[in-house]
Design a protein around this motif. Sequence first.
Motif, PDB file in Angstrom:
ATOM      1  N   TYR A   1       0.820  -1.209   0.000  1.00 56.98           N
ATOM      2  CA  TYR A   1       0.000   0.000   0.000  1.00 56.98           C
ATOM      3  C   TYR A   1       0.858   1.265   0.000  1.00 56.98           C
ATOM      4  O   TYR A   1       0.397   2.321  -0.416  1.00 56.98           O
ATOM      5  N   MET A   2       2.108   1.157   0.433  1.00 56.20           N
ATOM      6  CA  MET A   2       3.007   2.313   0.385  1.00 56.20           C
ATOM      7  C   MET A   2       3.408   2.638  -1.049  1.00 56.20           C
ATOM      8  O   MET A   2       3.677   3.796  -1.387  1.00 56.20           O
ATOM      9  N   THR A   3       3.464   1.628  -1.890  1.00 56.97           N
ATOM     10  CA  THR A   3       3.865   1.829  -3.288  1.00 56.97           C
ATOM     11  C   THR A   3       2.673   1.987  -4.227  1.00 56.97           C
ATOM     12  O   THR A   3       2.871   2.190  -5.429  1.00 56.97           O
ATOM     13  N   LEU A   4       1.457   1.902  -3.701  1.00 53.26           N
ATOM     14  CA  LEU A   4       0.282   1.884  -4.561  1.00 53.26           C
ATOM     15  C   LEU A   4       0.087   3.201  -5.313  1.00 53.26           C
ATOM     16  O   LEU A   4      -0.092   3.207  -6.542  1.00 53.26           O
ATOM     17  N   SER A   5       0.155   4.320  -4.600  1.00 57.49           N
ATOM     18  CA  SER A   5      -0.073   5.626  -5.248  1.00 57.49           C
ATOM     19  C   SER A   5       0.972   5.936  -6.314  1.00 57.49           C
ATOM     20  O   SER A   5       0.620   6.282  -7.444  1.00 57.49           O
ATOM     21  N   PRO A   6       2.283   5.825  -5.996  1.00 49.64           N
ATOM     22  CA  PRO A   6       3.256   6.083  -7.072  1.00 49.64           C
ATOM     23  C   PRO A   6       3.160   5.092  -8.226  1.00 49.64           C
ATOM     24  O   PRO A   6       3.441   5.449  -9.371  1.00 49.64           O
ATOM     25  N   LEU A   7       2.758   3.848  -7.943  1.00 53.33           N
ATOM     26  CA  LEU A   7       2.621   2.872  -9.017  1.00 53.33           C
ATOM     27  C   LEU A   7       1.480   3.245  -9.956  1.00 53.33           C
ATOM     28  O   LEU A   7       1.618   3.158 -11.191  1.00 53.33           O
ATOM     29  N   ILE A   8       0.353   3.673  -9.400  1.00 47.80           N
ATOM     30  CA  ILE A   8      -0.770   4.107 -10.236  1.00 47.80           C
ATOM     31  C   ILE A   8      -0.374   5.329 -11.055  1.00 47.80           C
ATOM     32  O   ILE A   8      -0.714   5.455 -12.240  1.00 47.80           O
ATOM     33  N   LYS A   9       0.357   6.262 -10.440  1.00 48.82           N
ATOM     34  CA  LYS A   9       0.825   7.454 -11.161  1.00 48.82           C
ATOM     35  C   LYS A   9       1.750   7.057 -12.303  1.00 48.82           C
ATOM     36  O   LYS A   9       1.648   7.592 -13.430  1.00 48.82           O
ATOM     37  N   LEU A  10       2.653   6.121 -12.066  1.00 44.19           N
ATOM     38  CA  LEU A  10       3.561   5.659 -13.115  1.00 44.19           C
ATOM     39  C   LEU A  10       2.793   4.994 -14.249  1.00 44.19           C
ATOM     40  O   LEU A  10       3.111   5.213 -15.434  1.00 44.19           O
ATOM     41  N   MET A  11       1.796   4.184 -13.914  1.00 46.44           N
ATOM     42  CA  MET A  11       1.009   3.529 -14.950  1.00 46.44           C
ATOM     43  C   MET A  11       0.254   4.541 -15.796  1.00 46.44           C
ATOM     44  O   MET A  11       0.112   4.371 -17.011  1.00 46.44           O
ATOM     45  N   LYS A  12      -0.254   5.600 -15.182  1.00 44.09           N
ATOM     46  CA  LYS A  12      -0.929   6.648 -15.945  1.00 44.09           C
ATOM     47  C   LYS A  12       0.040   7.357 -16.883  1.00 44.09           C
ATOM     48  O   LYS A  12      -0.292   7.655 -18.035  1.00 44.09           O
ATOM     49  N   ASP A  13       1.243   7.648 -16.400  1.00 45.37           N
ATOM     50  CA  ASP A  13       2.234   8.329 -17.239  1.00 45.37           C
ATOM     51  C   ASP A  13       2.653   7.471 -18.423  1.00 45.37           C
ATOM     52  O   ASP A  13       2.986   7.997 -19.498  1.00 45.37           O
TER      53      ASP A  13
END
Length: 278
Positions: A121-133
């Motif tokens: 869950y600590m990596t969830l937000s940056p991972l979603i942001k990376l997938m969007k980019d």
Amino acid sequence: MSFIKRNEIKKTIYEAVLIIAAAIYLIPFYIMFTQSLKSPQETMMNPLGLPHVFQFDNFKKVWELMHFEVAFMNTFVLTLVSVVGIALISGMCSFTIAKRKAKGYQYLYYVFVCGLLIPFYMTLSPLIKLMKDLNLVDSLMGLSLAYIGRGVPFAVFLYVGFIRAMPHEIMESAVIDGCSPSTLYWRIVFPMVKNVTSTLIILNTLWVWNDFLFPLLTLQSASTKTIPLAQYMFYGMYSSQWNLAFASYLLSIVPLVIVYFFMQRSIIQGISTGGVKS
């Protein structure tokens, strides 16, 4: 009282406790099965009893309303690509890490181990942001890449331990006979770690097939919905019709039950052998 009789009494008590525990565990499945075969009125008036008339049309309605064939194929493709990708990438990477003597490979192993220590869950937000980019949102292949990245650290952790325990003489003999590194891995090493591979395939299949949070955050269109996500949306639309809701639950778990029925021996052997390094 003789020793044999005391053992028989203990055995009988243990068996009775296990039977009671199994019965308690199966109660939710009994409720789900019986409710899925009832009419809407009977689910409210007789929630625990057997249906008076079996309503098999409930499953046909759910299949059509959920577009179950689309959700099934999406989940199957996502699971297949993710599980195969984890097994292939982590296996080859682990072989290199385990058998190379340079310190850099050991540091690389520590990098993978660190992936186990960081909470998901600590990596969830940056991972979603990376997938969007990277334009990977609302894509089954993009989601499978995320699953592969998340599953490789644990797979490397298991593979490296088993490969390091293999006798060096076997690999040295293969190299002397002229085996290339790729031939050495696929012909010698990979068959020897089949129990670890079976364990990883089983655990990752259960994980990817049943995962709900990641598809909820990354899959947006109806054409990419997985079974858990389609079932969740179906329940939100038909929550007042418990017979249809329970029928959707039953349809959702049938594929995994079938897989377990045909692979139960491999599942038990893979988990028991893969859980302890020998």
